[in-house]
Design a protein around this motif. Structure first.
Motif, mmCIF file in Angstrom:
data_model
loop_
_atom_site.group_PDB
_atom_site.id
_atom_site.type_symbol
_atom_site.label_atom_id
_atom_site.label_comp_id
_atom_site.label_asym_id
_atom_site.label_seq_id
_atom_site.Cartn_x
_atom_site.Cartn_y
_atom_site.Cartn_z
ATOM 1 N N GLY A 83 0.848 -1.177 0.000
ATOM 2 C CA GLY A 83 0.000 0.000 0.000
ATOM 3 C C GLY A 83 0.876 1.217 0.000
ATOM 4 N N VAL A 84 0.292 2.355 -0.183
ATOM 5 C CA VAL A 84 1.116 3.537 -0.362
ATOM 6 C C VAL A 84 0.756 4.611 0.645
ATOM 7 C CG1 VAL A 84 1.740 3.148 -2.745
ATOM 8 C CG2 VAL A 84 -0.422 4.227 -2.231
ATOM 9 N N PRO B 136 5.008 4.879 -8.972
ATOM 10 C CA PRO B 136 4.987 3.809 -9.970
ATOM 11 C C PRO B 136 4.259 2.581 -9.414
ATOM 12 C CG PRO B 136 7.229 4.541 -9.474
ATOM 13 C CD PRO B 136 6.336 5.143 -8.450
ATOM 14 N N VAL B 137 3.435 2.000 -10.237
ATOM 15 C CA VAL B 137 2.641 0.848 -9.807
ATOM 16 C C VAL B 137 3.408 -0.440 -10.089
ATOM 17 C CG1 VAL B 137 0.447 -0.363 -10.151
ATOM 18 C CG2 VAL B 137 0.543 2.136 -10.243
ATOM 19 N N LEU C 246 11.583 0.837 -7.741
ATOM 20 C CA LEU C 246 11.509 2.176 -8.308
ATOM 21 C C LEU C 246 10.674 3.075 -7.391
ATOM 22 C CD1 LEU C 246 12.196 4.037 -10.700
ATOM 23 C CD2 LEU C 246 10.095 3.249 -11.810
ATOM 24 N N ALA C 247 9.595 2.520 -6.865
ATOM 25 C CA ALA C 247 8.742 3.301 -5.962
ATOM 26 C C ALA C 247 9.519 3.709 -4.714
ATOM 27 C CB ALA C 247 7.511 2.486 -5.574
ATOM 28 N N PHE C 248 10.427 2.854 -4.293
ATOM 29 C CA PHE C 248 11.241 3.209 -3.119
ATOM 30 C C PHE C 248 12.069 4.466 -3.394
ATOM 31 C CE2 PHE C 248 15.148 3.172 -0.738
ATOM 32 C CZ PHE C 248 14.667 3.067 0.550
ATOM 33 N N VAL C 249 12.694 4.503 -4.554
ATOM 34 C CA VAL C 249 13.528 5.669 -4.879
ATOM 35 C C VAL C 249 12.638 6.897 -5.089
ATOM 36 C CG1 VAL C 249 15.241 6.606 -6.476
ATOM 37 C CG2 VAL C 249 15.367 4.213 -5.780
ATOM 38 N N TYR C 250 11.482 6.700 -5.685
ATOM 39 C CA TYR C 250 10.528 7.810 -5.753
ATOM 40 C C TYR C 250 10.195 8.314 -4.347
ATOM 41 C CZ TYR C 250 9.233 8.309 -10.675
ATOM 42 O OH TYR C 250 9.234 8.628 -12.006
ATOM 43 N N GLY C 251 10.022 7.363 -3.427
ATOM 44 C CA GLY C 251 9.682 7.758 -2.056
ATOM 45 C C GLY C 251 10.765 8.621 -1.432
ATOM 46 N N SER C 252 12.035 8.246 -1.650
ATOM 47 C CA SER C 252 13.144 9.043 -1.102
ATOM 48 C C SER C 252 13.158 10.432 -1.722
ATOM 49 C CB SER C 252 14.483 8.364 -1.390
ATOM 50 O OG SER C 252 14.593 7.180 -0.654
ATOM 51 N N PRO D 114 12.475 2.293 -17.992
ATOM 52 C CA PRO D 114 11.317 2.983 -18.577
ATOM 53 C C PRO D 114 10.509 3.738 -17.518
ATOM 54 C CG PRO D 114 11.093 0.576 -18.699
ATOM 55 C CD PRO D 114 12.471 0.853 -18.234
ATOM 56 N N ALA D 115 10.081 4.940 -17.890
ATOM 57 C CA ALA D 115 9.270 5.751 -16.978
ATOM 58 C C ALA D 115 7.817 5.642 -17.384
ATOM 59 C CB ALA D 115 9.734 7.200 -17.045
ATOM 60 N N ASP D 116 6.936 5.857 -16.432
ATOM 61 C CA ASP D 116 5.504 5.887 -16.750
ATOM 62 C C ASP D 116 5.219 7.096 -17.647
ATOM 63 O OD1 ASP D 116 5.236 3.657 -15.234
ATOM 64 O OD2 ASP D 116 4.358 4.659 -13.493
ATOM 65 N N ALA D 117 4.135 6.991 -18.404
ATOM 66 C CA ALA D 117 3.823 8.022 -19.401
ATOM 67 C C ALA D 117 3.662 9.402 -18.762
ATOM 68 C CB ALA D 117 2.554 7.633 -20.147
#
Lengths: 420, 488
Positions: free
Chosen positions: A12-13, A211-212, A217-223, B442-445
């Protein structure tokens, strides 16, 4: 460290749904979650602290016979009385500030903390002290689990790690920002003016994206998101003017930032601070001015005293609890390099305005008799008396207002541990 | 023959090197994958002349403070290594050197405390060819053995001057055995936690008693240096028994030996540790995480296969690495971008992708520290904590800020490249140009949408020099600082 926060991003996010919001809102949220209430500073002595040099049993003849070159002479210790087993104890002579704090009743020394079959590995040992689980050193840290238990949405500055690493003890689903220096925590652009603003706004909007089905990748987005969304509040801490001068050590400056965060009321509840160099295998040099261990004590003493006095001057001391840990104590007998190898139980410090100071637990008897019940490993190391999780339980239950049995996975409460 | 797709070459060079310069992409692109792997693992066939280009035009700069002394000044040693990562035509050799530096993690500060700054740099980074006493620093030993025999590497490490200081082997005597090296050779260098006991550590300490170093040469002579010595008088001669087999016949005991022959104790233990199946698994697991994937569980099939190659080849790392780089796991599409870049990998790849002309690697050293990686200064003997541990908020901010300063530094070069490719004709062309140049996960759109909005944010698209310069730099900052670009 192999612990991951991936379960979070898979499951979950929640934390990341506080994406890009106005700082005012975040501050309100922070206040609602307890800014200006209670702060907890966890302090890690990296390398395995030699408890016998910090808290000296200066009447034990075996202390001197087993440490012919590195023992602190009885005449030099800072005497702080006797414990429940009538062992006379003294602080390392460089800990004059801690002695003052002890005399004011705000410093507790919890002796012989550890666990059964204690790991002598730095890395496994640090993981176990971090997770509070000798059987699964890979799960989240105990303070990470505490932060995860707070009602969501969790403020992104609820924790503050004063290093640039990700310490296991605060690893959890809740991303704790690493802010080694508030002044250096800023967003740089290759452009100026409107271009720079446009760039930063784009970075913010992209960072709030989740990112779903790509947990790493979501982890790095989180940072990135946590960094971008805390820049402004952290900048206020950079402007903090303390009531006294902190020592110019990494440790002193980290504590200065912690005091600044408290002073500015940015909403942080848990801070991580560390000071290293305790792996004193050789030339431990406990007594010489500027010797290795002597300097460790100087750094510790001067930093903590400045922090204590600064908080006291601002009326923040009663809101603050500091607790130290280290991965293990050290071997009782010194080695051939005038140092000490990896050992077992050690001492923990608790400091704060609401701390009931004094000596907790009993000192080991250092007699080399292999059947000496206070020792282990053929009387080579100190056997634990207080499970370290009992200390954590006291902090969780009595300071952080949490349920230790749930967060530690069992009842480790120990009634005699009344330090807070 | 058709060109091997860029996507595959880039994957290979991100892992077996530090990304691809344009000339590398060209050269390797003309090879088949097996030929490219051959060239990488047989790196001795490529001339080792990269250091001779330091300070030359066309290469990334170094910053000198008076003389450039990588054998005596740790900052210069760090610059030289960064230079090699960017420009070496033996990328796998540099990559393995970094792998071994992390595996046998040795920190400069402790050695400098013991021997002084210049000597510490010497024992870590001097080349034998440049040292008056022919001292080969630890990193040069690891580089020369980058794909050597693992057992030989262990022997070299056990005798290495920097290591003898770092893990206190030089104070290991029969009266007071010193456990530090014995513990770490088992815990971190070979079998790993859970495959040795505390008693093994104590026995191992006794095995290595007398492995020391001594000063040779006259005091006034620049060739004077520390070198390994076996001090028989300090060796503890009684038998040592372990919980695991030391000998191929299954024996767990190193028998008592005369002091004069006692150095063989250490050689026997190293042989036993090198041959231990747990070492094979430990190394194969580490190689999987470093070269193949950090996502999901470690692939047990890979570990078994690579571990077997290790054992059957008698610890030949060239055979092992050929197996790794040709493995189906390595080439599986799921392995692409399945590794969190280390700070040094991120910085060097950014230089190769964005440009280096007019940039000094010296200006990457502080950003690297802020990202959590100082070469020759791992946090402790366990090396750096890789994976998501590289991505604390401040470390991520440091990556964003490095991308910003490199983009600012390369602003004019970037704009020139854009115009040469006629990519300044529209925001879409500019975005396509840089998305291709900075090949990332790849990145999301929606991310591309935001970047497009950024290119249009401050006024109509004119394609003027000023606009192309600022938008190119801004876009490169956002792309190199993006989460997608942090994966290799």
């Amino acid at each position: 460290m192999k612990v991951t926060r991936r379960q979070f991003v898979k499951g979950g996010v929640a934390a990341f749904t506080v994406t890009f919001a106005a700082p005012e809102f975040l501050s309100d949220l922070a206040l609602a979650q307890g800014a200006h209430t209670r702060n907890f500073v966890v302090l890690y002595f990296g390398g395995g602290n030699d408890a016998l040099s910090m808290l000296v049993p200066y009447n034990d003849p075996f202390y001197y016979s087993r440490r012919p070159t590195i023992a602190v002479p009885a005449g030099q210790v800072l005497q702080i009385g006797t414990d429940a087993s009538r062992v006379a104890l003294g602080l390392h002579p460089r800990l004059t500030g801690l002695k003052q704090i002890f005399d004011q009743g705000r410093l507790a020394l919890i002796q012989r903390t550890g666990y059964e079959n204690q790991s002598r590995s730095h890395f496994l040992g640090a993981d176990i002290w971090s997770t509070a689980n000798p059987n699964d050193s890979q799960e989240f840290g105990w303070l990470g689990r505490y932060l995860d238990s707070l009602p969501s949405p969790v403020d992104p500055l609820v924790g503050w790690n004063t290093t640039s690493a990700l310490p296991h003890v605060i690893a959890g689903r809740t991303a704790v920002p690493a802010i080694a220096s508030p002044a250096g925590y800023s967003f740089v652009s290759p452009n100026a003016g409107a271009e720079a603003v446009a760039e930063r706004n784009t970075a913010l909007r992209i960072a709030s994206h989740v990112p779903v089905d790509r947990p790493e990748l979501a982890f790095v987005y989180g940072s990135t998101q946590a960094a971008m969304s805390t820049l402004d509040r952290v900048a206020t801490v950079a402007s903090y003017t303390p009531t006294l001068t902190y020592p110019n050590t990494g440790f002193g400056q980290a504590l200065r930032a912690v005091a600044g965060a408290m002073n500015k009321g940015i909403g942080t509840k848990v801070f991580y601070v560390t000071t290293g160099g305790f792996d004193t295998h050789s030339a431990q040099s406990v007594n010489a001015v500027n010797g290795a261990y002597y300097n460790l004590m100087a750094t510790l003493n001067d930093g903590l005293l400045a922090f204590h006095d600064d908080l006291r001057n601002q009326g923040l001391l009663d809101d603050t609890l500091v607790l130290s840990f280290s991965e293990f104590g050290r071997r009782i007998s010194e080695n051939g390099s005038a140092g000490t190898d990896h050992g077992a139980a050690s001492v923990m410090l608790a400091m704060g305005g609401k701390v009931s100071g004094g000596l907790y637990g009993t000192a080991a008897n250092l007699n080399t008799d292999p059947n000496n019940p206070t020792l282990e490993n053929a009387a080579g190391d100190i056997h634990f008396e207080t499970d370290f999780r009992s200390v954590y339980a006291r902090v969780l239950d009595n300071w952080l207002g949490a349920d230790s049995t749930r967060l530690l996975g069992g009842n480790f409460r120990k009634a005699s541990l009344t330090f807070v | 023959m058709a060109r091997t797709p860029d996507r595959q070459i880039e994957h290979l060079l991100r892992r077996a090197g530090f990304g691809a310069r344009p000339d590398e992409l060209d050269m390797y692109g003309q090879m088949s994958i097996p030929d490219a792997v051959d060239m990488l693992v047989n790196f001795e066939d490529v001339e080792d002349n990269v250091d001779s280009f330091i300070g030359k035009a066309g290469y990334v700069n170094v910053t000198t403070r008076g003389q450039f002394l990588p054998q005596a000044n740790i900052t210069d040693a760090r610059q030289r290594w960064m230079f090699r990562m960017v420009h070496s035509d033996r990328p796998l050799q540099e990559k393995m050197t970094l792998f071994w530096h992390n595996h046998f993690a040795t920190g400069y500060t402790k050695i400098a405390g013991a021997l002084g700054a210049a000597e510490a740099t010497r024992y870590l980074a001097a080349k034998a060819s440049e040292d008056p006493g022919k001292v080969r620093g630890q990193i040069e030993m690891l580089r020369e053995n980058a794909l050597g025999n693992f057992r030989d590497i262990l022997v070299n490490v056990a005798k290495d001057a920097a290591m003898l200081v770092w893990l206190d082997g030089r104070t290991n005597t029969k009266a007071k055995p010193q456990e530090n090296f014995a513990r770490e050779i088992m815990e971190l260098f070979t079998v790993g936690v859970g495959h040795y006991t505390e008693e093994d550590v104590y026995a191992g300490a006794r095995v290595f008693t007398g492995w020391n170093m001594q000063q040779v040469g006259n005091a006034a002579d620049a060739s004077r240096h520390q070198e390994f010595v076996y001090a028989a008088g300090q060796h503890e001669t009684t038998a040592k028994t372990f919980s695991f087999p030391v000998y191929s016949n299954g024996s767990r005991t190193i028998g008592a030996r005369a002091a004069a022959d006692g150095m063989q104790d250490g050689m026997d233990l190293i042989d036993g540790l090198a041959a231990n199946p747990n070492t094979a698994r430990y190394l194969a697991t580490k190689l999987y995480r470093f070269f193949v994937s950090e996502f999901g569980a470690v692939n047990e099939t890979f570990v078994n296969r690579v571990g077997n190659v290790y054992l059957q080849s008698k610890y030949d790392m060239r055979a092992v690495m050929r197996e790794v780089l040709t493995s189906p796991e390595f080439w599986d599409p799921s392995a692409y971008f399945a590794r969190y870049s280390w700070p040094a990998e991120f910085v060097v790849r950014a230089l190769k992708d964005i440009g280096w002309s007019g940039f000094s690697v010296n200006d990457a050293l502080t950003p690297l520290a802020n990202m959590g990686q100082i070469l020759f200064e791992p946090p402790d003997v366990a090396g750096w904590r890789a994976g998501e541990d590289w991505f604390s908020t401040s470390a991520m901010l440091a990556r964003l800020n490095f991308a910003a300063s490199l983009a600012a530094n390369q602003k004019f070069n970037l704009a020139n490249a854009v115009k040469a490719a006629n990519a300044h004709r529209s925001p879409e062309a500019l975005l396509a140009f840089f998305t291709d140049a900075l090949a990332a996960a790849p990145a999301d759109a929606s991310v591309a949408g935001e970047l497009g909005n950024y290119l249009r944010a401050t006024g109509a698209w004119t394609g003027t020099d000023t606009q192309v310069q600022s938008k190119s730099a801004g876009l490169v900052h956002l792309l190199a600082g993006s989460p997608e670009y942090q994966f290799i």
